[in-house]
Write an enzyme that holds these catalytic residues in place. Structure first.
Site, PDB file in Angstrom:
ATOM      1  NE  ARG A 104      -2.403   0.594   3.968  1.00 29.44           N
ATOM      2  CZ  ARG A 104      -3.292   1.749   4.970  1.00 29.44           C
ATOM      3  NH1 ARG A 104      -4.144   0.807   4.721  1.00 29.44           N
ATOM      4  NH2 ARG A 104      -2.447   1.017   6.328  1.00 29.44           N
ATOM      5  CB  THR A 108      -1.794   7.742  -2.902  1.00 25.84           C
ATOM      6  OG1 THR A 108      -1.477   6.160  -3.146  1.00 25.84           O
ATOM      7  CG2 THR A 108      -0.936   8.220  -3.510  1.00 25.84           C
ATOM      8  CG  ASP A 200       2.791  -1.473   8.722  1.00 25.37           C
ATOM      9  OD1 ASP A 200       3.037  -3.100   9.220  1.00 25.37           O
ATOM     10  OD2 ASP A 200       2.769  -0.175   8.674  1.00 25.37           O
ATOM     11  CG  ASP A 203       6.505  -1.766   9.645  1.00 25.99           C
ATOM     12  OD1 ASP A 203       7.599  -2.558   8.889  1.00 25.99           O
ATOM     13  OD2 ASP A 203       6.526  -0.878  10.216  1.00 25.99           O
TER      14      ASP A 203
HETATM   15  C1  PRP Z   1      -1.336  -3.915   5.237  1.00 26.59           C
HETATM   16  C2  PRP Z   1      -1.929  -4.962   5.521  1.00 26.59           C
HETATM   17  C3  PRP Z   1      -2.962  -5.336   4.110  1.00 26.59           C
HETATM   18  C4  PRP Z   1      -3.067  -3.994   3.379  1.00 26.59           C
HETATM   19  C5  PRP Z   1      -4.187  -3.162   3.673  1.00 26.59           C
HETATM   20  O1  PRP Z   1       0.438  -4.262   4.208  1.00 26.59           O
HETATM   21  O2  PRP Z   1      -1.154  -6.373   5.544  1.00 26.59           O
HETATM   22  O3  PRP Z   1      -1.916  -5.830   3.157  1.00 26.59           O
HETATM   23  O4  PRP Z   1      -1.664  -3.184   4.391  1.00 26.59           O
HETATM   24  O5  PRP Z   1      -4.629  -2.206   4.113  1.00 26.59           O
HETATM   25  P1  PRP Z   1      -5.714  -1.552   2.254  1.00 26.59           P
HETATM   26  O6  PRP Z   1      -7.443  -2.670   3.455  1.00 26.59           O
HETATM   27  O7  PRP Z   1      -6.063  -0.463   2.858  1.00 26.59           O
HETATM   28  O8  PRP Z   1      -4.963  -2.090   1.321  1.00 26.59           O
HETATM   29  P2  PRP Z   1       0.905  -3.449   4.182  1.00 26.59           P
HETATM   30  O9  PRP Z   1       0.925  -2.751   2.543  1.00 26.59           O
HETATM   31  O10 PRP Z   1       1.470  -2.610   5.204  1.00 26.59           O
HETATM   32  O11 PRP Z   1       1.984  -4.043   3.305  1.00 26.59           O
HETATM   33  P3  PRP Z   1       2.693  -5.574   4.180  1.00 26.59           P
HETATM   34  O12 PRP Z   1       2.501  -6.766   4.210  1.00 26.59           O
HETATM   35  O13 PRP Z   1       4.415  -5.527   3.081  1.00 26.59           O
HETATM   36  O14 PRP Z   1       3.873  -4.724   5.340  1.00 26.59           O
HETATM   37  N1  URA Z   2      -2.741  -2.333   7.673  1.00 29.32           N
HETATM   38  C1  URA Z   2      -2.024  -2.855   8.609  1.00 29.32           C
HETATM   39  O1  URA Z   2      -0.824  -3.069   9.175  1.00 29.32           O
HETATM   40  N2  URA Z   2      -2.264  -2.183   9.867  1.00 29.32           N
HETATM   41  C2  URA Z   2      -3.713  -1.228  10.187  1.00 29.32           C
HETATM   42  O2  URA Z   2      -3.825  -0.633  10.530  1.00 29.32           O
HETATM   43  C3  URA Z   2      -3.266  -0.751   8.711  1.00 29.32           C
HETATM   44  C4  URA Z   2      -3.470  -1.082   7.588  1.00 29.32           C
END
Ligand code: PRP
Ligand code: URA
Length: 209
Positions: A104, A108, A200, A203
């Site tokens: 994500r 944006t 997150d 993370d």
């Molecule tokens: C996080 C989470 C989802 C997404 C959710 O991933 O694991 O995939 O955000 O957000 P959304 O419903 O608004 O799309 P992230 O993009 O942070 O990537 P990561 O898993 O690599 O940390």
């Molecule tokens: N992705 C995350 O990891 N945490 C949130 O709260 C939203 C999106």
């Protein structure tokens, strides 16, 4: 419209509190996230079809039940979805694992696809798409689009924490996909985080910032 189910078994609620707590470190977070995924899969597979099979016990022949032919696959949305895969495989070890990479944009909140590797016969499998967080729903929707494009016909979305905005977005875009969450939280913050949430997820699972 797809069903939305909160799996609020006491064990799930207890374990979710552990990973929401900001003092929980990476090792415990990882273990407990997988334990919740395992408990969720137990509930989500209740309706899997069974078939009769004749076996022989030490006492003689008998007809008993076994899972019918329908094949399963677990599809983590990378990265954070990886934190639920082992839990799912504890209960359905023969499931294939497909990966879909999605991140994500922090400003944006738009999702971007960067990797897709699926078992060849996803059209014949029930797919359990796993991701700890369903926030805006952008990532889940894009993942489901990508899977449909490759032939997937039967999908269930399994998340730890859902925001109402994300549930609505997925139900609207993909009414054929049922959603299962360990919790439905209050809302999204202005920066797109679920509150109270757990922060997150990627993370916290992998110790990054
Ligand atoms: C996080 C989470 C989802 C997404 C959710 O991933 O694991 O995939 O955000 O957000 P959304 O419903 O608004 O799309 P992230 O993009 O942070 O990537 P990561 O898993 O690599 O940390
Ligand atoms: N992705 C995350 O990891 N945490 C949130 O709260 C939203 C999106």
């Amino acid at each position: 419209m797809g069903k939305f189910t909160v799996l609020n078994h006491p064990l799930i609620q207890h374990k979710l509190t552990i990973i929401r707590d900001k003092s929980t470190g990476t090792k415990v977070f990882r273990e407990v996230a997988n334990e919740i995924a395992e408990l969720m899969v137990y509930e989500i597979t209740r309706d899997l079809p069974l078939q009769d099979v004749e076996i022989e016990t030490p006492m003689g022949k008998t007809v008993q039940k076994q899972l019918a032919g329908k094949k399963l696959a677990v599809v983590p949305i990378l990265r954070a979805g990886l934190g639920m895969v082992d839990g799912v495989l504890e209960l359905i070890p023969a499931a294939k694992v497909g990966h879909i990479g999605m991140y994500r944009d922090e400003k944006t909140l738009e999702p971007h696809e960067y990797f897709v590797k699926m078992p060849p016969d996803i059209d014949q499998r029930i797919l359990f798409i796993v991701d700890p967080m369903l926030a805006t729903g952008g990532s889940a929707n894009m993942a489901i689009d990508a899977l449909k494009k490759r032939g997937a016909k039967s999908m269930r979305l399994v998340v730890l924490v859902a925001a109402p905005e994300g549930v609505e977005a997925v139900q609207k875009a993909h009414p054929d996909v049922d959603i299962y969450a360990a919790a439905l939280d209050d809302r999204l913050t202005e920066t797109g985080y679920i509150t109270p949430g757990l922060g997150d997820a990627g993370d916290r699972l992998f110790g990054t910032k």
